[in-house]
Design a protein around this motif. Structure first.
Motif, PDB file in Angstrom:
ATOM      1  N   ALA A 256       0.815  -1.217   0.000  1.00 25.16           N
ATOM      2  CA  ALA A 256       0.000   0.000   0.000  1.00 25.16           C
ATOM      3  C   ALA A 256       0.846   1.264   0.000  1.00 25.16           C
ATOM      4  O   ALA A 256       0.668   2.162   0.796  1.00 25.16           O
ATOM      5  CB  ALA A 256      -0.948  -0.001   1.203  1.00 25.16           C
ATOM      6  N   GLY A 257       1.811   1.317  -0.929  1.00 27.09           N
ATOM      7  CA  GLY A 257       2.639   2.499  -1.053  1.00 27.09           C
ATOM      8  C   GLY A 257       3.981   2.411  -0.351  1.00 27.09           C
ATOM      9  O   GLY A 257       4.795   3.340  -0.451  1.00 27.09           O
ATOM     10  N   GLU A 258       4.247   1.330   0.360  1.00 26.33           N
ATOM     11  CA  GLU A 258       5.523   1.168   1.048  1.00 26.33           C
ATOM     12  C   GLU A 258       6.658   1.116   0.021  1.00 26.33           C
ATOM     13  O   GLU A 258       6.579   0.415  -0.982  1.00 26.33           O
ATOM     14  CB  GLU A 258       5.493  -0.114   1.875  1.00 26.33           C
ATOM     15  CG  GLU A 258       6.717  -0.334   2.744  1.00 26.33           C
ATOM     16  CD  GLU A 258       6.619  -1.615   3.554  1.00 26.33           C
ATOM     17  OE1 GLU A 258       7.378  -1.733   4.531  1.00 26.33           O
ATOM     18  OE2 GLU A 258       5.817  -2.488   3.196  1.00 26.33           O
ATOM     19  N   HIS A 259       7.719   1.856   0.274  1.00 24.73           N
ATOM     20  CA  HIS A 259       8.841   1.883  -0.663  1.00 24.73           C
ATOM     21  C   HIS A 259      10.090   2.394   0.041  1.00 24.73           C
ATOM     22  O   HIS A 259      10.018   2.967   1.124  1.00 24.73           O
ATOM     23  CB  HIS A 259       8.533   2.777  -1.871  1.00 24.73           C
ATOM     24  CG  HIS A 259       8.463   4.234  -1.535  1.00 24.73           C
ATOM     25  ND1 HIS A 259       7.337   4.833  -1.012  1.00 24.73           N
ATOM     26  CD2 HIS A 259       9.407   5.217  -1.618  1.00 24.73           C
ATOM     27  CE1 HIS A 259       7.573   6.116  -0.811  1.00 24.73           C
ATOM     28  NE2 HIS A 259       8.820   6.385  -1.154  1.00 24.73           N
ATOM     29  N   ILE A 260      11.227   2.162  -0.591  1.00 24.80           N
ATOM     30  CA  ILE A 260      12.478   2.776  -0.158  1.00 24.80           C
ATOM     31  C   ILE A 260      13.106   3.445  -1.374  1.00 24.80           C
ATOM     32  O   ILE A 260      12.839   3.072  -2.515  1.00 24.80           O
ATOM     33  CB  ILE A 260      13.458   1.758   0.463  1.00 24.80           C
ATOM     34  CG1 ILE A 260      13.837   0.670  -0.547  1.00 24.80           C
ATOM     35  CG2 ILE A 260      12.884   1.147   1.728  1.00 24.80           C
ATOM     36  CD1 ILE A 260      14.917  -0.279  -0.034  1.00 24.80           C
ATOM     37  N   LYS A 261      13.936   4.465  -1.130  1.00 22.97           N
ATOM     38  CA  LYS A 261      14.644   5.151  -2.204  1.00 22.97           C
ATOM     39  C   LYS A 261      16.139   4.865  -2.072  1.00 22.97           C
ATOM     40  O   LYS A 261      16.688   4.893  -0.970  1.00 22.97           O
ATOM     41  CB  LYS A 261      14.381   6.655  -2.149  1.00 22.97           C
ATOM     42  CG  LYS A 261      12.925   7.023  -2.397  1.00 22.97           C
ATOM     43  CD  LYS A 261      12.742   8.511  -2.656  1.00 22.97           C
ATOM     44  CE  LYS A 261      13.052   9.328  -1.426  1.00 22.97           C
ATOM     45  NZ  LYS A 261      12.735  10.778  -1.647  1.00 22.97           N
ATOM     46  N   VAL A 262      16.766   4.591  -3.215  1.00 20.92           N
ATOM     47  CA  VAL A 262      18.201   4.312  -3.246  1.00 20.92           C
ATOM     48  C   VAL A 262      18.832   5.381  -4.131  1.00 20.92           C
ATOM     49  O   VAL A 262      18.644   5.389  -5.349  1.00 20.92           O
ATOM     50  CB  VAL A 262      18.490   2.897  -3.783  1.00 20.92           C
ATOM     51  CG1 VAL A 262      19.992   2.623  -3.763  1.00 20.92           C
ATOM     52  CG2 VAL A 262      17.743   1.850  -2.962  1.00 20.92           C
TER      53      VAL A 262
END
Length: 245
Positions: A77-83
């Motif tokens: 539900a929209g969970e993410h990480i940025k690299v």
């Protein structure tokens, strides 16, 4: 034994190749023909990145000079990480992941599956007093149905969907709760804000500032910590039990 499965961006409708990595194995990707996973797009760096299998999880290195990569959890539900550019060995905790590469106006997906995720056995807790729940909610109560209705659109795959209005929540709950009204739904929203510790309770001497964006705060917390999961949407069914508040 492989532990990570990489599904490259499709080049045709029927092309869904899979690349399987054993623990410790590496897979480079980029525009260069010699990459382990070549991506022939002008907007992708020649050496764009590298995936390394690490048993039950994997790590991602972003070798580009300017582009930030986003790793999404399609079930979160929209969970993410940025690299960010140049970031090496970023651990990715999701069982199902989608690396999104921004490429000259296109967004190219690389799916990565980590099917060997392990979980502690529920019976493994030592004897003694049980640990208190992080969020004490009763899934048979009407306040939980209100929370599920608020989370529904984002749990069903649109992480940026606008939240329903109170009137829309009332309409959604009517099959299982015929007496639902604006007043009762709003009361439950206010109650949830106290129960989930987003604002002080009425017995507090200092009620604190008014909580703006109350629905957004509730949904953000509920989805971030899995207070409501997609399986919980069954409480919105007309055949679900009509528990008292």
């Amino acid at each position: 034994m492989y532990s990570i499965i990489v599904v490259p961006p499709p080049t045709t409708e029927d092309d869904r190749r899979q690349i399987r990595l054993a623990p410790g194995e590496r897979l480079s990707f980029g525009r260069a023909p010699g990459s382990g996973l070549p991506i022939p797009h002008d907007g992708v760096s020649r050496r764009a990145g590298e995936i390394v299998a690490q048993g039950t999880f994997w790590i991602l290195s972003n070798l580009s000079a300017r582009q930030t990569y986003v790793v999404e959890n399609p079930e979160g539900a929209g969970e993410h990480i940025k690299v960010g550019p140049g970031r090496l060995d970023a651990p990715v905790p999701f069982e199902f992941s989608r690396i999104v590469l921004p490429a000259a106006g296109d967004l190219l997906p690389i799916e990565v599956w980590a099917p060997r995720h392990d979980y502690l056995d529920d019976d493994a807790e030592p004897d003694g007093e049980a640990t208190a729940a992080a969020f004490s909610v009763d899934r048979t109560k009407r306040y939980f149905a209100v929370l599920a209705a608020l989370c529904e659109s984002r749990l069903r795959g649109d992480p940026h969907a606008p939240l329903p209005t109170v009137d829309q929540v009332v309409d959604r709950l009517r099959p299982a709760w015929p007496a639902a009204s604006r007043t009762s739904v709003q009361w439950n929203i206010d109650y949830l804000a106290v129960k989930l510790r987003l604002k002080p309770g009425p017995e507090s001497a200092d009620p604190g500032p008014r909580l703006n964006g109350k629905k957004e705060s509730l949904v953000s917390l509920a989805l971030r910590f899995d207070v409501v999961r997609e399986d919980d949407l069954v409480v919105l069914s007309g055949s679900a039990s009509r528990a008292a508040r």
